[in-house]
Design an enzyme around this catalytic site. Structure first.
Site, PDB file in Angstrom:
ATOM      1  N   GLU A 109      -7.004  -5.358 -12.019  1.00  0.00           N
ATOM      2  CA  GLU A 109      -6.387  -4.226 -11.310  1.00  0.00           C
ATOM      3  C   GLU A 109      -6.468  -4.439  -9.799  1.00  0.00           C
ATOM      4  OE1 GLU A 109      -4.490  -1.983 -12.441  1.00  0.00           O
ATOM      5  OE2 GLU A 109      -4.857  -2.354 -14.564  1.00  0.00           O
TER       6      GLU A 109
ATOM      7  N   ASP B 135       0.840   5.183 -11.537  1.00  0.00           N
ATOM      8  CA  ASP B 135       1.173   4.328 -10.397  1.00  0.00           C
ATOM      9  C   ASP B 135       2.646   4.560 -10.042  1.00  0.00           C
ATOM     10  OD1 ASP B 135       2.588   3.051 -12.375  1.00  0.00           O
ATOM     11  OD2 ASP B 135       1.939   1.040 -11.837  1.00  0.00           O
TER      12      ASP B 135
ATOM     13  N   TYR C 115      -5.824   5.764  -9.335  1.00  0.00           N
ATOM     14  CA  TYR C 115      -5.110   4.938 -10.313  1.00  0.00           C
ATOM     15  C   TYR C 115      -6.089   3.998 -11.047  1.00  0.00           C
ATOM     16  CZ  TYR C 115      -2.868   1.038 -12.410  1.00  0.00           C
ATOM     17  OH  TYR C 115      -2.543   0.073 -13.323  1.00  0.00           O
TER      18      TYR C 115
END
Ligand code: SF4
Length: 279
Positions: free
Chosen positions: A38, A136, A118
């Site tokens: 991520e 997102d 997020y």
């Protein structure tokens, strides 16, 4: 709305099954691996981030391994990816995680440097299977377009419909499916609506298609098409026949026929119009 949500989920699930992108970390539940990918994929294409992920996970399979290494070494490995602050924050995070486990931080990982709302949701969904939407820009864009939600209302929309959207849908698959759809089909510029599984009920697509159809109805382009159709289906046609059949006045019929002659599609011969046949 409920009908649209059911359609959305059904089509998305089907599409994802056949079109998902395969990455090794997509099936892991290891929060460190998820945090790594991520962080690497922020502002970076997933395929490129994946190359870096392989290097990072090879060298730092645990946060402890990264914490024991210097910032300089982490930056060296990060080199070429850009936005170096992310590397610095990741290194700081590894130092915290070397002392405090994910388990102890659960469910609030936002205390870690660089972990925003997020990434926190992504960790909850991908590592812990929690029923949350990792919101997102891709996901927001698809919701806005499909459900016709204004940008200012999108957070409320998600909050209100999250349970319904995720009911009967693995949240990991749901989030990853929207991620893939947003990057390959419903892109921010020039979405590929004709290959989108949601096209049939997408508000943006329907509205724009109607507008185009309205623009086409009665247009010069449409008249040219209709005249050509008549000429292709008959041997010889007079201007008067065109006027009567399409209810066009003399001037408009003349303009349409002239434009087809100019384009070399038809010709005027022996008081009749005929389609030019190159053979
Ligand atoms: S139909 Fe087009 S705008 Fe609608 S969700 Fe699909 S790609 Fe996006």
């Amino acid at each position: 709305m409920t009908v649209n949500i059911s359609f959305f989920k059904k089509e998305l699930k089907k599409w994802y099954k056949e079109n998902h992108r395969s990455f090794t970390w997509r099936s892991t539940t290891d929060p460190w691996k998820i945090l790594l990918i991520e962080t690497l994929s922020q502002q970076t294409q997933l395929e490129r981030a994946n190359d870096f992920y392989k290097r990072f996970i090879d060298r730092y399979p645990t946060p402890q391994k990264m914490a024991n290494d210097s910032k300089k070494e982490v930056l060296k490995l990060w080199s070429g990816l850009g936005y170096n602050n992310r590397a610095i924050r990741l290194h700081e995070t590894s130092k915290i995680l070397a002392k405090t486990s994910f388990k102890e931080l659960y469910p609030n990982f936002s205390v870690l440097p660089g972990v925003g709302s997020y990434t926190n949701s992504a960790l909850l969904s991908f590592a812990y299977g929690k029923k949350v939407i990792a919101v997102d820009t891709n996901i927001k864009r698809i919701f806005q377009r499909f459900f016709k939600v204004q940008e200012k209302d999108i957070d409320n929309f998600i909050k209100k419909n999250q349970n319904l959207l995720l009911r009967g849908f693995d949240s990991r698959d749901f989030n990853q499916a929207l991620m893939d759809l947003g990057s390959t089909v419903c892109k921010s510029k020039q979405p590929k609506c004709f290959s989108c599984p949601l096209e049939e009920n997408c508000n943006k697509f329907i509205t724009e298609n109607n507008k185009n159809q309205q623009k086409f109805e009665g247009s010069f382009r449409q008249k040219r098409g209709l005249v050509l159709k008549i000429l292709l289906s008959r041997e010889k046609v007079t201007k008067q026949m065109i006027e009567e059949e399409l209810k066009l006045n003399n001037e408009v019929a003349g303009e349409v026929l002239d434009s087809l002659v100019r384009d070399g599609l038809i010709e005027f011969s022996r008081n009749k119009f005929i389609v030019i046949n190159d053979n």
